[in-house]
Design a protein around this motif. Structure first.
Motif, short mmCIF file in Angstrom:
data_model
loop_
_atom_site.label_atom_id
_atom_site.label_comp_id
_atom_site.label_asym_id
_atom_site.label_seq_id
_atom_site.Cartn_x
_atom_site.Cartn_y
_atom_site.Cartn_z
N ALA A 45 -1.85 5.44 -0.07
CA ALA A 45 -2.87 4.52 0.42
C ALA A 45 -2.54 4.05 1.83
O ALA A 45 -3.43 3.74 2.62
CB ALA A 45 -3.00 3.33 -0.52
N ASP B 117 -13.85 0.28 -4.33
CA ASP B 117 -13.38 0.77 -3.04
C ASP B 117 -13.11 -0.45 -2.17
O ASP B 117 -13.33 -1.60 -2.59
CB ASP B 117 -14.41 1.69 -2.40
CG ASP B 117 -13.77 2.73 -1.48
OD1 ASP B 117 -12.63 2.49 -1.01
OD2 ASP B 117 -14.41 3.76 -1.22
N LEU C 101 -11.17 5.38 -0.84
CA LEU C 101 -9.87 5.68 -1.45
C LEU C 101 -10.02 6.63 -2.63
O LEU C 101 -9.10 7.39 -2.93
CB LEU C 101 -9.20 4.38 -1.91
CG LEU C 101 -8.87 3.36 -0.81
CD1 LEU C 101 -8.16 2.15 -1.41
CD2 LEU C 101 -8.00 3.99 0.28
N SER D 222 0.30 5.67 -4.27
CA SER D 222 -0.86 6.56 -4.25
C SER D 222 -2.13 5.71 -4.33
O SER D 222 -2.13 4.60 -4.86
CB SER D 222 -0.81 7.53 -5.44
OG SER D 222 -1.03 6.83 -6.65
N CYS D 223 -3.21 6.26 -3.80
CA CYS D 223 -4.49 5.55 -3.88
C CYS D 223 -4.86 5.29 -5.33
O CYS D 223 -5.41 4.24 -5.66
CB CYS D 223 -5.59 6.37 -3.19
SG CYS D 223 -5.43 6.48 -1.38
N ARG D 224 -4.54 6.24 -6.20
CA ARG D 224 -4.86 6.09 -7.62
C ARG D 224 -4.16 4.85 -8.20
O ARG D 224 -4.79 4.02 -8.86
CB ARG D 224 -4.43 7.34 -8.39
CG ARG D 224 -4.83 7.32 -9.86
CD ARG D 224 -4.15 8.48 -10.60
NE ARG D 224 -4.41 9.74 -9.96
CZ ARG D 224 -5.49 10.50 -10.19
NH1 ARG D 224 -6.40 10.08 -11.05
NH2 ARG D 224 -5.63 11.66 -9.58
N LYS E 142 -13.36 2.67 3.08
CA LYS E 142 -12.08 3.40 3.10
C LYS E 142 -12.11 4.64 2.20
O LYS E 142 -11.29 5.53 2.37
CB LYS E 142 -10.94 2.47 2.66
CG LYS E 142 -10.84 1.18 3.46
CD LYS E 142 -11.08 1.37 4.96
CE LYS E 142 -9.95 2.13 5.65
NZ LYS E 142 -10.20 2.21 7.13
N HIS F 24 -9.15 10.22 -2.18
CA HIS F 24 -7.77 10.55 -1.78
C HIS F 24 -6.78 10.08 -2.85
O HIS F 24 -5.72 9.53 -2.54
CB HIS F 24 -7.44 9.86 -0.45
CG HIS F 24 -8.41 10.14 0.65
ND1 HIS F 24 -8.46 11.34 1.33
CD2 HIS F 24 -9.40 9.38 1.19
CE1 HIS F 24 -9.41 11.31 2.23
NE2 HIS F 24 -10.01 10.12 2.18
N SER G 296 0.81 -1.22 0.00
CA SER G 296 0.00 0.00 0.00
C SER G 296 0.85 1.27 0.00
O SER G 296 0.31 2.37 0.10
CB SER G 296 -0.94 0.01 1.21
OG SER G 296 -0.21 0.07 2.42
#
Length: 204
Positions: free
Chosen positions: A116, A97, A108, A76-78, A106, A111, A73
């Motif tokens: 993450a 998600d 994500l 980045s969340c992306r 979460k 964000h 993790s």
């Protein structure tokens, strides 16, 4: 140190047995994704603690049996979401998600540019949700992208209740705001004025 890459990590037989014993799934298979270049993320020999998480999902085009995948993790969340979509078999233009063991979403997708690891706890297990968005109302519906019936009874109950709550709150009618609310208030005042006028006219 370059950051932002997602790593699907392989694990030793000892670690695999440990995860196997700790798994809460009726199907204990562990799906390990293809390893990416570690130099794109960070050196395993560095002092950084690997924030590894486990996701539970099924790829409907392959099987409806739950699979588990260990991911890094520290990205980045992306990037994490994009990588999960590839593994899970979901189109990039669709939305997913994660939800945790306590039924907490979460979020994500809100964000994208943050790490993450800020929102996901290392060595925890998360469950993949597909998010359907109504193009007209913007309401969201959360659909498990894993077989909830394969979880143990306690976890099944927690996640079922959480999803029911999420979907109920998503479908609640929104209170009028902004211009719409002003129009509602104006209409209410207009109706009140008309009623008073009628009462006055009747008295005469």
């Amino acid at each position: 140190m370059a950051s932002g890459a997602v790593v699907s990590s392989s694990i030793s037989s000892t670690a695999a047995r440990r995860l196997h014993n700790q798994s809460q799934l009726s199907n204990h298979s562990i799906s390990i994704g293809e390893s990416l270049n570690f130099t794109d993320s960070f050196s395993l020999s560095s002092s950084t603690i690997n924030p590894l998480i486990t996701i539970t999902y099924f790829n409907i085009s392959l099987s409806q049996e739950n699979q588990q995948l260990i991911l890094n993790s520290y990205s980045s969340c992306r990037r994490l979401i994009e990588h999960m979509k590839q593994i899970v078999g979901i189109q990039q233009d669709e939305t997913i998600d994660l939800i945790d063991n306590e039924g907490k979403l979460k979020e994500l997708g809100t964000h994208f540019d943050d790490y993450a690891s800020q929102f996901l706890t290392a060595r925890s297990t998360y469950y993949v949700l597909k998010v359907e968005v109504d193009s007209t109302t913007g309401e969201k519906r959360y659909i498990p992208n894993f077989n909830i019936d394969q979880l143990d009874q306690k976890l099944n109950t927690i996640l079922t209740n959480a999803l029911n709550t999420l979907n109920r709150s998503a479908s609640k009618p929104k209170r009028p705001t902004g211009t719409l609310r002003q129009n509602v208030v104006s209409q209410s005042l207009f109706n009140t004025t008309q009623s008073k006028t009628k009462r006055t006219s009747n008295k005469k």
